[in-house]
Design an enzyme around this catalytic site. Structure first.
Site, PDB file in Angstrom:
ATOM      1  N   ASN A   9      65.741  40.438  13.184  1.00  0.00           N
ATOM      2  CA  ASN A   9      64.474  40.344  13.906  1.00  0.00           C
ATOM      3  C   ASN A   9      64.819  40.459  15.390  1.00  0.00           C
ATOM      4  O   ASN A   9      65.333  39.514  15.976  1.00  0.00           O
ATOM      5  CB  ASN A   9      63.790  39.004  13.595  1.00  0.00           C
ATOM      6  N   TRP A  10      64.545  41.629  15.946  1.00  0.00           N
ATOM      7  CA  TRP A  10      64.915  41.855  17.350  1.00  0.00           C
ATOM      8  C   TRP A  10      64.001  41.104  18.317  1.00  0.00           C
ATOM      9  O   TRP A  10      64.288  41.039  19.509  1.00  0.00           O
ATOM     10  CB  TRP A  10      64.859  43.361  17.664  1.00  0.00           C
ATOM     11  N   LYS A  11      62.868  40.599  17.816  1.00  0.00           N
ATOM     12  CA  LYS A  11      61.882  39.941  18.691  1.00  0.00           C
ATOM     13  C   LYS A  11      61.534  40.905  19.840  1.00  0.00           C
ATOM     14  O   LYS A  11      61.480  42.104  19.625  1.00  0.00           O
ATOM     15  CB  LYS A  11      62.410  38.581  19.169  1.00  0.00           C
ATOM     16  N   HIS A  94      55.759  34.506  11.622  1.00  0.00           N
ATOM     17  CA  HIS A  94      56.940  33.924  12.278  1.00  0.00           C
ATOM     18  C   HIS A  94      56.496  32.694  13.091  1.00  0.00           C
ATOM     19  O   HIS A  94      55.393  32.681  13.643  1.00  0.00           O
ATOM     20  CB  HIS A  94      57.596  34.967  13.190  1.00  0.00           C
ATOM     21  N   GLU A  96      57.159  31.775  15.937  1.00  0.00           N
ATOM     22  CA  GLU A  96      56.774  32.092  17.322  1.00  0.00           C
ATOM     23  C   GLU A  96      55.335  32.601  17.383  1.00  0.00           C
ATOM     24  O   GLU A  96      54.626  32.367  18.351  1.00  0.00           O
ATOM     25  CB  GLU A  96      57.767  33.104  17.919  1.00  0.00           C
ATOM     26  N   GLU A 166      62.705  29.275   7.942  1.00  0.00           N
ATOM     27  CA  GLU A 166      63.277  29.193   9.285  1.00  0.00           C
ATOM     28  C   GLU A 166      62.867  27.871   9.935  1.00  0.00           C
ATOM     29  O   GLU A 166      61.764  27.773  10.500  1.00  0.00           O
ATOM     30  CB  GLU A 166      62.755  30.342  10.155  1.00  0.00           C
ATOM     31  N   GLY A 172      67.160  30.012  17.671  1.00  0.00           N
ATOM     32  CA  GLY A 172      67.594  30.289  19.040  1.00  0.00           C
ATOM     33  C   GLY A 172      68.224  29.096  19.737  1.00  0.00           C
ATOM     34  O   GLY A 172      68.408  29.108  20.952  1.00  0.00           O
ATOM     35  N   SER A 212      69.710  30.615  13.895  1.00  0.00           N
ATOM     36  CA  SER A 212      71.081  30.615  14.423  1.00  0.00           C
ATOM     37  C   SER A 212      72.123  31.044  13.396  1.00  0.00           C
ATOM     38  O   SER A 212      73.236  30.506  13.382  1.00  0.00           O
ATOM     39  CB  SER A 212      71.423  29.248  15.024  1.00  0.00           C
ATOM     40  N   GLY A 233      68.003  36.535  14.320  1.00  0.00           N
ATOM     41  CA  GLY A 233      67.482  36.892  15.637  1.00  0.00           C
ATOM     42  C   GLY A 233      68.599  37.372  16.548  1.00  0.00           C
ATOM     43  O   GLY A 233      69.013  38.538  16.502  1.00  0.00           O
ATOM     44  N   GLY A 234      69.112  36.459  17.358  1.00  0.00           N
ATOM     45  CA  GLY A 234      70.112  36.799  18.381  1.00  0.00           C
ATOM     46  C   GLY A 234      71.254  37.674  17.875  1.00  0.00           C
ATOM     47  O   GLY A 234      71.608  38.677  18.514  1.00  0.00           O
TER      48      GLY A 234
HETATM   49  P1  13P Z   1      68.010  33.198  15.888  1.00  0.00           P
HETATM   50  O1  13P Z   1      68.913  33.844  14.874  1.00  0.00           O
HETATM   51  O2  13P Z   1      68.150  33.802  17.259  1.00  0.00           O
HETATM   52  O3  13P Z   1      68.110  31.706  15.862  1.00  0.00           O
HETATM   53  O4  13P Z   1      66.497  33.545  15.452  1.00  0.00           O
HETATM   54  C1  13P Z   1      66.098  33.319  14.148  1.00  0.00           C
HETATM   55  C2  13P Z   1      64.773  33.920  13.946  1.00  0.00           C
HETATM   56  O5  13P Z   1      63.778  33.437  14.469  1.00  0.00           O
HETATM   57  C3  13P Z   1      64.683  35.129  13.133  1.00  0.00           C
HETATM   58  O6  13P Z   1      63.373  35.436  12.826  1.00  0.00           O
END
Ligand code: 13P
Length: 250
Positions: A9-11, A94, A96, A166, A172, A212, A233-234
Site C-alpha cells: 500500500n503505497w498510500k 483502511h 486512515e 491492521e 507506521g 510495520s 506500507g513503508g
Molecule cells: P506500515 O507498513 O507503514 O506500518 O503501514 C501499514 C499499512 O497501513 C498498510 O495498509
C-alpha cells in the site's frame, strides 16, 4: 490451502516516474514466486502501473473507490473506472480513511458490494486503536467491522474478499503486533466468519496482517497458521525491501 498474498500500500507516495521505476526494479526480483504480488498505488499512478505490470506477475490495486458507478461526485473515482484501466484489487476501509475521511462501516459495506459489481477484488481493512485495545475491546471491534463489511454478500463473494487485520497502533509506528497476537486476532476474525457463513467459507478467506511489516519480521509473521500474507506500507516503497517480504519463504 490458502495462497499467500503480499500486497503493498503505497498510500500518498510515488510520482508516476517513480512508480514505473519501482515496478521495473521489482519485476525481476519477484518473478517466479508462488505468492500473489499486489501493489496498491495512488490513482495518478494507476495507468502507468498497469501498463508496466502487463505480462508480469505483479497485480495492481487502488487504495479507495466510490460506491456509485458515475455521477456528480466531484473528485471521486468509481469501481467501473478502476476496472477500465486494468485494476484488479481495491483497498476498502483502511483505518486512515476511517479516521481522516469519516468512512463508516456502512460506507465500507457499500464499497465492497460495488467493487464486486465491477469485477474488483476488495481488500477490506479492519483494526482496533490503542485505546480500544487497552480497554479490552479489540476482538469485538475487529469482528464487528468484519461482519458489517461482509453484510449481504454472496458466499462466493465472501470467499473472494481479502481481509487485512491492521491494528491502528502498529501502522507506521515501527511497533508490530507479536506474531502470536496477530495470529490470534486473525483466528478470531475467521471464527466470526465461520459462525456466520460456515467453516468451509472461513477456511477459504484470505486474511492478511498489516502494521510495520518489514523484511526483518515478515518471515515470523507469515509462517503463522492463520496469517495469509501482509499489507505493507513503508516497506513497499523500495523494491528491495518489498521483494524480500514477497520472497520470505525462499
Ligand atoms: P506500515 O507498513 O507503514 O506500518 O503501514 C501499514 C499499512 O497501513 C498498510 O495498509
Amino acid at each position: 490451502m490458502r495462497k499467500k498474498v503480499i500486497a503493498g500500500n503505497w498510500k500518498m507516495n510515488m510520482l508516476p516516474n517513480e512508480a514505473i521505476q519501482m515496478i521495473n526494479d521489482l519485476e525481476p526480483l519477484v518473478k517466479g514466486t508462488e505468492n500473489e504480488v499486489i501493489l496498491c498505488v495512488p490513482y495518478i499512478d494507476i495507468f502507468y502501473a498497469t501498463l508496466n505490470a502487463q505480462n508480469t506477475n505483479i497485480k495492481i490495486g487502488a487504495q479507495n473507490m466510490h460506491f456509485e458507478e458515475k455521477g456528480a461526485y466531484t473528485g471521486e473515482i468509481s469501481g467501473q473506472m478502476l476496472k477500465s484501466v486494468g485494476v484488479d484489487y481495491v483497498i476498502i476501509g483502511h483505518s486512515e480513511r476511517r479516521q481522516y475521511f469519516m468512512e463508516t462501516d456502512e460506507i465500507v459495506n457499500k464499497k465492497v458490494k460495488s467493487a464486486f459489481k465491477y469485477g474488483l477484488l476488495p481488500i477490506v481493512c479492519v483494526g482496533e486503536t490503542l485505546e480500544q485495545r487497552e480497554s479490552g475491546n479489540a476482538y469485538d471491534i475487529i469482528t464487528n467491522q468484519t461482519e458489517k463489511a461482509l453484510d449481504g454478500l454472496e458466499i462466493s463473494q465472501i470467499e473472494n474478499t481479502i481481509i487485512a487485520y491492521e491494528p491502528v497502533w502498529a501502522i507506521g509506528t515501527g511497533k508490530t503486533a507479536t506474531s502470536e497476537d496477530a495470529n490470534d486476532a486473525i483466528k478470531e476474525i475467521r471464527k466470526k466468519i465461520g459462525g456466520k457463513y460456515g467453516q468451509d467459507t472461513a477456511e477459504r478467506v484470505i486474511i492478511l496482517y498489516g502494521g510495520s511489516m518489514k523484511p526483518t519480521n515478515a518471515k515470523e509473521l507469515l509462517e503463522m497458521s492463520d496469517i495469509d500474507g501482509g499489507l505493507i506500507g513503508g516497506a513497499s516503497l523500495l523494491a528491495d525491501d518489498f521483494s524480500k517480504i514477497v520472497n520470505y519463504n525462499k
